[in-house]
Design an enzyme around this catalytic site. Structure first.
Site: not given
Length: 718
Positions: A76-77
């Protein structure tokens, strides 16, 4: 933040055979991948996944779960794809990481839609492997521990509310009591800090005043067990601020009026010992009525087992005592995580505690969109429960306020769809009856039955509501299609044209539709008119066909010798009221009446009698009028319809009795009665009567006019 060596040593302390190299590689990988990213607290971002892994080591979880915790924010990051995780740590870990990952790249209409879509994916993933949920709960727990660093108060409250509504019930469902209590308290701290501080202050005062009261009660209970020759381990604690606040709200009492704020636990060797300990307590101390619960013979849906009892205990203090075996205690502390410790390998469970996951998946299958799924998920999880029994003795856990329809759907979806009645404890009850703890429920069903739109008004479980809504959506679409097909073909026929599938398919692009059935449904729902479709198929007619300016009322008003049945109208028998067609509440049309339809955009057709005064409002909108009829031999001719009567009845003994007797003798059934005017001599009222058709109502009116107690009776038209 845990150092690399410290994390590895924690896992090795309960799993000496762990792959140290994999843990070390994951630790280094996550610190490099997150690089210079920072959290709101100013700490390096990689401190978060490392702390999440540390939380899960407290549950002694297996190597794959710890690796997933370390890597859960990578996709996600950062720009790391799932394929890279699969390459470095294997497909099993990659699937777990993907299950935890949020849908950050998905562009959605609102924050609520994003939240709903995330939970939808989470439930799909955890149905494959419950460890996805364990990582997600640990992730949320660490985020809540650091919530104070977020500057936006609105965002903090939103996260706390989401935690209370979703993650707390999830932790409870899988038996993670420790996580549940801490998540509750951290959310309570943000959502109602004044109440929490007040309770903590009072607890502090009681602790100073009572000094070692808790220890004295523990010592006394230990002596009680020893004197009876029973080996047991006793512990005690003060309940959490949120638990105390919840009791205050539920009982509507002040803090000073609460007496059971202390909870004690007795752990014994075996199940017979547990019941022996219960007997010892009940023989020595007064029992608080209604506070005994046997979760050993009737475990909670998550598998939790224990005996609970309320006592006026040592020193006349009201206390709560939980009695359980060591195995039960381990499960009460770790919940479903106890099945996933490194020693277990494959979860050893009979699957009963996963039933709720399967029910959530059923909701997912039938919800129309993520937001509806989120709504039904909250209904399914965030409620107190009642435990009911099937005729064979199987336990079904339901939310408080559930009805027999909820029970039927909990047993099996097909049983819910075909439910026609129910017996509770051998007695026939209405389908809206609220079930109580211990009820034995027998569901009666018929293959001819389908879900009723009315069920949604009193069903409370997410599964039942999702199934009912799905049926309504499907039935509405099929009825819209049927109605739209009739409207189009009749419109084309009026102009001497033919509505072919090929011609209709050619204009789908103009209306942004995928198929001809969708086109029919749009016409039936009123989003498109037959005229619009006809001019799209034959654009050359636009100049030839002059704009209609007919007077609908004059065109459709009955001729003196007109028959009740109109063969040229679109038949509506067989269509379920409330779906594609709706019977107007102003004139209450009945089978046999001359009828006309008014198209309501997006809602189908409202059926009026031809002489209804409401039609005057649509005089200048001929495009919204549809000529309707009743079928010659309708399938639903036996279905009862509702007609409304206006009566003036003499105010004398037996007057209402005579009224109901006459209606009943002539096959009618009073469904509603309302007094509109009361005078010493007469009652004026509106009566709704279930009848077969207009002729049936006329017969009842004639019989009422012959009744001495009835002064006047007319069919109500407004």
């Amino acid at each position: 933040m845990l150092r690399q060596l410290e994390l590895v040593e924690r896992v090795k302390s309960y799993d000496p055979d762990v792959d140290e190299d994999a843990l070390n590689r994951a630790y280094v990988f996550v610190t490099n991948a997150h690089g210079h990213q920072r959290r709101a607290s100013g700490d390096p971002y990689y401190s978060h996944p490392i702390e999440v892994a540390g939380i899960l080591t407290e549950l002694k979880l297996d190597e794959a779960t710890i690796l997933t915790a370390l890597l859960h924010d990578i996709v996600e990051d950062t720009d790391t794809p799932v394929s890279k995780i699969e390459e470095l740590f294997g497909g099993h870990v990659a699937r777990l990481v993907d299950g935890v990952t949020k849908l950050s790249q998905l562009e959605l209409k609102s924050e609520r839609s994003k939240q709903a879509e995330n939970f939808r994916k989470l439930f799909m993933a955890m149905s494959q492997d419950i460890r996805v949920l364990l990582v997600k709960l640990a992730d949320r727990l660490h985020n809540m521990r650091t919530l104070r660093f977020i500057s936006s108060e609105e965002k903090r409250r939103r996260i706390a509310k989401e935690t209370m509504e979703i993650y707390v019930p999830l932790a409870e469902r899988i038996g993670l009591h420790r996580f549940k209590e801490e998540l509750e308290d951290l959310s309570f701290k943000e959502l109602n800090p004044d109440a929490r501080d007040s309770i903590l202050t009072r607890l502090g005062f009681l602790k100073e005043k009572g000094e070692d009261l808790t220890q004295r009660i523990i010592d006394r209970l230990n002596r009680d067990m020893a004197e009876a020759g029973l080996e047991a381990w006793v512990s005690g604690r003060i309940k959490t601020p949120f638990s105390i606040w919840g009791k205050m709200q539920k009982r509507n009492v002040a803090f000073e009026q609460l007496s059971d704020i202390m909870a004690f636990r007795i752990v014994v060797k075996s199940v017979p010992d547990a019941y022996q300990a219960l007997g010892i307590l009940h023989s020595r101390y007064p029992v608080v009525p209604g506070r005994f619960k046997d979760y050993i013979s009737t475990p909670k849906p998550n598998g939790y087992k224990s005996l609970h009892t309320g006592l006026i205990g040592p020193e006349q203090h009201r206390i709560e005592v939980q009695i359980r075996t060591r195995e039960m205690h381990e499960f009460a502390e770790l919940g479903v995580a106890a099945h996933w410790s490194y020693k277990e390998g494959v979860p050893n469970t009979d699957g009963r505690q996963y039933r709720w996951v399967r029910e959530l998946l059923d909701i997912l299958d039938h919800a129309s969109d993520p937001e509806e799924f989120l709504e039904h998920t909250k209904l399914e999880m965030f409620q107190d429960q009642v435990f009911c029994f099937t005729p064979r003795g199987e336990i079904i856990a339901l939310p408080r306020g559930a009805c027999p329809v909820d029970f039927a759907y909990a047993v099996h979806s097909d049983l819910g769809d075909t439910c026609v009645g129910a017996k509770v404890n051998g007695r026939v009850v209405p389908l809206r009856y609220q079930l109580q703890n211990g009820d034995q429920v027998e569901v009666m069903n018929s293959r001819a039955q389908t879900p009723s739109p009315d069920w949604e008004k009193f069903c409370v479980t997410g599964k039942a509501r999702a199934r009912i809504r799905r049926f309504i959506r499907q039935k509405k679409k099929s009825e819209y299609m049927e109605l739209g097909r009739e409207v189009l073909h009749r419109k084309f026929k009026e102009e001497g044209l033919e509505a072919t599938e090929k011609g209709l398919a050619g204009v789908l692009g103009k209306f942004r539709l995928d198929g001809v059935d969708d086109l029919y449904a749009e016409v039936g729902s009123g989003n498109l008119t037959g005229r619009e479709v006809m001019l799209a198929v034959f654009p050359g007619l636009k100049e030839e066909i002059r704009k209609q300016k007919t007077e609908p009322l004059e065109k459709l008003k009955p001729k003196p010798q007109a028959k009740h049945h109109r063969a040229n109208g679109i038949p509506i028998d067989g269509l379920i009221p409330g779906m594609a067609v709706h019977y107007a509440q102003c004139c209450h049309p009945l089978r046999g009446d001359r009828i006309v339809g008014i198209v309501n955009t997006g809602k189908g057709v409202t059926v009026h009698t031809i002489d209804c005064e409401t039609l005057e409002a649509f005089q200048d909108m001929p495009e919204r009028w549809i000529d309707l009829s009743w079928s010659d031999d309708p399938e639903g001719a036996s279905d009862m319809q509702m007609g409304r009567l206006h009566l003036v009845v003499a105010n004398e003994p037996g007057g209402l009795g005579n009224l109901s007797t006459v209606i009943g003798k002539h096959g009618g059934n009073i469904s509603n009665l309302k007094f509109t005017n009361r005078k010493p001599d007469f009652f004026e009222m509106l009566v709704d009567v279930e009848v077969r058709d207009a002729k049936h109502l006329v017969d009842i009116i004639a019989a009422l006019r012959a009744t001495p107690a009835v002064s006047t009776v007319e069919r109500q038209r407004g």
